[in-house]
Design a protein around this motif. Sequence first.
Motif, mmCIF file in Angstrom:
data_model
loop_
_atom_site.group_PDB
_atom_site.id
_atom_site.type_symbol
_atom_site.label_atom_id
_atom_site.label_comp_id
_atom_site.label_asym_id
_atom_site.label_seq_id
_atom_site.Cartn_x
_atom_site.Cartn_y
_atom_site.Cartn_z
ATOM 1 N N UNK A 89 28.581 39.556 42.184
ATOM 2 C CA UNK A 89 29.839 39.022 43.206
ATOM 3 C C UNK A 89 30.672 37.700 42.251
ATOM 4 N N UNK A 90 30.230 37.078 41.209
ATOM 5 C CA UNK A 90 31.184 35.955 40.402
ATOM 6 C C UNK A 90 31.963 36.735 39.217
ATOM 7 N N UNK A 91 30.778 37.546 38.691
ATOM 8 C CA UNK A 91 31.915 38.433 37.678
ATOM 9 C C UNK A 91 32.601 39.406 38.425
ATOM 10 N N UNK A 92 32.876 39.873 39.404
ATOM 11 C CA UNK A 92 34.017 40.675 39.817
ATOM 12 C C UNK A 92 35.497 40.042 40.570
ATOM 13 N N UNK A 93 34.841 38.942 40.879
ATOM 14 C CA UNK A 93 35.949 37.278 40.833
ATOM 15 C C UNK A 93 36.394 36.987 39.749
ATOM 16 N N UNK A 94 36.084 37.408 38.889
ATOM 17 C CA UNK A 94 36.250 36.916 37.537
ATOM 18 C C UNK A 94 37.925 37.887 36.635
ATOM 19 N N UNK A 95 36.490 39.140 37.111
ATOM 20 C CA UNK A 95 37.223 39.957 36.622
ATOM 21 C C UNK A 95 39.020 40.192 37.105
ATOM 22 N N UNK A 96 38.946 40.254 38.487
ATOM 23 C CA UNK A 96 40.177 40.571 39.454
ATOM 24 C C UNK A 96 41.430 40.043 39.127
ATOM 25 N N UNK A 97 40.352 38.593 38.860
ATOM 26 C CA UNK A 97 41.196 37.257 38.629
ATOM 27 C C UNK A 97 42.134 37.553 37.097
ATOM 28 N N UNK A 98 41.164 37.824 35.833
ATOM 29 C CA UNK A 98 41.611 38.240 34.494
ATOM 30 C C UNK A 98 42.404 39.198 33.994
ATOM 31 N N UNK A 99 42.797 40.243 35.382
ATOM 32 C CA UNK A 99 42.872 41.986 35.222
ATOM 33 C C UNK A 99 43.760 41.727 35.491
ATOM 34 N N UNK A 100 44.209 40.864 36.948
ATOM 35 C CA UNK A 100 45.974 40.178 37.474
ATOM 36 C C UNK A 100 46.424 39.130 36.111
ATOM 37 N N UNK A 101 45.704 38.334 35.930
ATOM 38 C CA UNK A 101 46.529 37.317 34.810
ATOM 39 C C UNK A 101 47.122 38.578 33.649
ATOM 40 N N UNK A 102 46.457 40.101 33.221
ATOM 41 C CA UNK A 102 46.768 40.519 32.438
ATOM 42 C C UNK A 102 48.247 41.280 32.370
ATOM 43 N N UNK A 103 48.552 42.385 33.650
ATOM 44 C CA UNK A 103 48.740 41.961 34.181
ATOM 45 C C UNK A 103 50.256 41.758 34.467
ATOM 46 N N UNK A 104 50.301 40.355 34.968
ATOM 47 C CA UNK A 104 51.248 39.772 34.181
ATOM 48 C C UNK A 104 51.969 39.216 33.354
ATOM 49 N N UNK A 105 50.887 39.382 32.103
ATOM 50 C CA UNK A 105 51.348 39.714 30.920
ATOM 51 C C UNK A 105 51.866 40.319 30.446
ATOM 52 N N UNK A 106 51.219 41.977 30.412
ATOM 53 C CA UNK A 106 51.624 42.731 30.052
ATOM 54 C C UNK A 106 53.443 42.689 30.443
ATOM 55 N N UNK A 107 53.428 42.715 31.571
ATOM 56 C CA UNK A 107 54.677 42.717 32.465
ATOM 57 C C UNK A 107 56.408 42.285 31.778
#
Length: 137
Positions: A89-107
């Motif tokens: 569960x913690x890994x999934x939450x961290x993955x979701x946060x990192x994915x959101x941050x990476x999406x913002x950086x790509x934009x």
Amino acid sequence: MAIVKEFKEFISKGNVVDLAVGVIIGAAFGKIITSLVDDVLMPPIGYLLGGVDFADKKLVLVTADAVNKIEEVAIRYGNFINTVIQFLIVSLCIFAVIKAINTLKRKEEAVPAAPAPPGAEEVLLAEIRDLLKSQNK
């Protein structure tokens, strides 16, 4: 006194403060996930599996003997299962946060900067080039 000054400079840097805040929030988040797994997720899973309480599951190697003062030796695989679920569960939450941050950086990276207008030298060189082309025809 130099050590105190150096320590004060070290502590006042933003990265140290950010790290401290992250550790505190991480500890609180860990408690929330532990409660989520132990109190919310595992009871229904145990019920669906026939009333199994994973927290109490263990493989007893040596039974306790109060007369001889021998403590129980057991492999508590139920706690291990709970801990693995918490980790996932913690890994999934961290993955979701990192994915959101990476999406913002790509934009941010995707927005190209407008090309700078040509300088005076470039305009002059382009005119010279055009004149040379017209003379060669």
